[in-house]
Design a protein around this motif. Structure first.
Motif: not given
Length: 378
Positions: A83-106
């Motif tokens: 998930a960290i790897r895929l999240g990193s890729k998404t942030i790089h490709e789309h210039s993400i502003d906010i990570v909305h994490a639903r529950s503790m593990i996210p």
């Protein structure tokens, strides 16, 4: 337009994810770009095409990982890495502003992404996760693992840029115990879509009720969803039996997918007349029809500290369908909502058996009074 990476341990192919994540995101995507990463259960992957069709015309890009607990903590760690790897890729490709994490593990994934890329972290708690494990006996409060997880949980609350919680009770607990500023916490109870949980007219109710084999005079008490774990289904059955003893037109409808043997075992234990009970399954899209023909929704949740942060999804669904809820006090803000808005009645589980006949009569009276007025549900 804000760009948000939404992380959910709950799958979109599950009814809960469809109701409590996807419906929100489809509305939010009208003004925001949503990049959704969820964990889907293998048994639910057959529903992937349905979800993809739903979001085809929405401003939502969905990626998912298959959830697994086959190797316990090692499975969890591997999924965190993925998930960290895929999240990193998404942030790089789309210039993400906010990570909305639903529950503790996210939120733990979100914390890593926040430290790596400086994104804002919104911690959307769905309950007091570590205390839930203690309350269910899966974790000992005296154990080292509990202390480590509790420290991580507390750290997530403190370093998040904002917190969303389901109840005002949980907000007050976080403020008092961790000195979290109240302005950093927003309370958003569980909701239900009026487009999915629609109202039937009287003719439609009559036809559907008849299709299921009910007589027009039958008074239907419905339990929807899980019957084990947090739910005190045995107490529900004892109450329904007392109601049937007082009114022969009372019927019990249990809508549940995977626990029918358990349901049958409890019904047999209390010798509930089977001709007055239906145990069935239904799709998420059909649920509203059953709520429309019912006269009361019954669900008892075992009270505990962790449940102070819970808001039952079914309560919101009942409200939209104008169905009174019969539930117990000591769970989140339920007592407040039931008293303030007159949308059902609260039962004290500690004294239920001592007052069983009176509670049964009160519920029957509630059912006879009909659906609550629309103004009470506003």
């Amino acid at each position: 337009m804000a760009k948000t990476l939404y992380l959910s341990l709950t799958g979109m192919t599950e009814p809960l994810g469809r109701s409590q994540v996807l419906e929100y995101l489809m509305d939010l995507s009208k003004e925001n770009a949503i990049y959704l990463l969820s964990f889907e259960r293998e048994n639910d992957l057959k529903n992937v095409d349905e979800i993809q069709a739903l979001i085809k015309d929405q401003n939502i890009q969905w990626h998912y990982l298959t959830y697994s607990n086959k190797y316990g903590v090692f499975s969890t760690l591997w999924q965190l890495v993925q998930a960290i790897r895929l999240g990193s890729k998404t942030i790089h490709e789309h210039s993400i502003d906010i990570v909305h994490a639903r529950s503790m593990i996210p939120a733990t994934i979100g914390l890593v992404l926040k430290k790596l890329y400086g994104v804002k972290l919104l911690f959307d708690i769905r309950g007091f996760a570590i205390d839930e494990k203690v309350d269910t006996g899966r974790l000992q409060r005296s154990s080292l693992l509990y202390k480590l997880l509790k420290r991580l949980d507390d750290h997530l609350y403190k370093v998040s840029d904002h917190i969303v919680t389901l109840t005002h009770t949980a907000k007050e607990i976080l403020h008092q115990s961790l000195d979290i500023p109240k302005e950093k916490i927003t309370v958003i109870p569980t909701c239900a879509s009026k487009e999915l949980f629609k109202l039937l007219n009287e003719d439609e109710k009559r036809v559907f009720k008849s299709t299921l084999g009910y007589a027009e005079k039958d008074k239907i008490v419905v339990h929807t969803g899980t019957v084990s774990g947090w739910y005190d289904f045995e107490a529900e059955v004892r109450l329904v039996k007392a109601m049937i003893n007082q009114d022969e037109d009372v019927r019990f409808l249990v809508l549940n997918k995977n626990e029918h043997p358990f349901v049958e075992k409890i019904l047999e234990k209390y010798s509930l007349e089977r001709e007055r009970v239906k145990v069935a399954s239904c799709s998420f899209n059909e649920m509203y029809k059953y709520l429309n023909i019912a006269d009361a929704s019954l669900f008892f949740i075992k009270p505990s500290f962790s449940k102070q942060a819970s808001a039952p999804t079914k309560f919101a669904e009942n409200v939209v369908c104008r169905l009174p809820s019969v539930t117990n006090s000591g769970v989140g803000d339920m007592g407040f909502y039931l008293e303030q808005y007159k949308v059902g009645m609260a039962v004290d589980l500690d004294t239920l058996d001592a007052n069983l006949e009176k509670v049964a009569a009160d519920v029957i009276g509630l059912m006879k009074s009909g659906a609550v007025d629309e103004d009470d549900f506003s």
